[in-house]
Design an enzyme around this catalytic site. Sequence first.
Site, PDB file in Angstrom:
ATOM      1  N   SER A 122       1.034  -1.108  -0.242  1.00 63.08           N
ATOM      2  CA  SER A 122      -0.196  -0.043   0.395  1.00 63.08           C
ATOM      3  C   SER A 122       0.368   1.438  -0.056  1.00 63.08           C
ATOM      4  CB  SER A 122      -0.783   0.043   1.404  1.00 63.08           C
ATOM      5  OG  SER A 122       0.121  -0.533   2.850  1.00 63.08           O
ATOM      6  N   GLU A 155      -6.283  -1.132  -7.607  1.00 62.17           N
ATOM      7  CA  GLU A 155      -4.836   0.497  -7.699  1.00 62.17           C
ATOM      8  C   GLU A 155      -3.946  -0.885  -8.417  1.00 62.17           C
ATOM      9  OE1 GLU A 155      -3.769   4.474  -5.066  1.00 62.17           O
ATOM     10  OE2 GLU A 155      -3.775   2.678  -3.499  1.00 62.17           O
TER      11      GLU A 155
END
Length: 285
Positions: A122, A155
């Site tokens: 992340s 993402e």
Amino acid sequence: MDASTFQSIGVIGAGQMGGGIAQVAALAGIEVLVKDAKTEWAEAGVGKVKATLGKLAQKGKLDPAVAEAAAARIRVAPNFADLAPCDLLVEAATEKQDLKLEIFREMDRAAKPEAILASNTSSISITLLGGQTKRPERVIGMHFMNPVPLMKLVEIIRALQTDDATYDATVALAKRLGKDVVTAKDMPGFIVNRLLIPFLNEACFALQEGLGSVADVDKGIKLGLNHPMGPCELADLIGLDTCLSIAEVLQRELGEDKYRPAPLLRQYVAAGWLGRKTGRGFYKY
């Protein structure tokens, strides 16, 4: 390279994120091999996924035959060498840079030459991870949201070295898994956590200053900004240790004090109050 031809993927990390990735991949008809630092951890993680599929079938949210077939597609890989047949390997380990670097070196050694190596990180540089391998053009970020089976977003982050074929195949795979995609530049935190972590961190500063109670802060954000969860509740779900790790990456890599972690966040992590996974964070579970 075509995502529709992917027959199997390897997932390194059998925790909440790795288990969720395994679940959605198996439901999409893909064979999944799950690897963790200890075989018993991988077995426990796979067991949880199969139990979840069973519960979904019992509640009528999933056809029992579909659930059974998906569960049969998920197996444990005791060793990295067992991942050799996989078309894509995705790392979903704890958000620690040294650990991820070592995993990428192991993945590169184990995977067949044409396999894609992806990371669910992340915040850590995909370019840095790619630099650990002999196939940097086939390295990419594939950041799923938590909980993976429920959240629609993935993402996609291109490393400096990622080629078009790898990017196109990874986007197609994410869509095959039923996800929507955004593409982010390889900068600390990417899009989602670049915006989210300062928000959660500011909530910690607000609590530290006595601006309001945990309940008031969460209620204010939920009702005032129409968020489904307040920042304290969300931080507990993510894990306060993960929030702290990402905040530290943002501060270190971007070099700005505005990203510094709140002392209160550090205290909670030092106390072992990490959120839902430990039974206590801002709330008790």
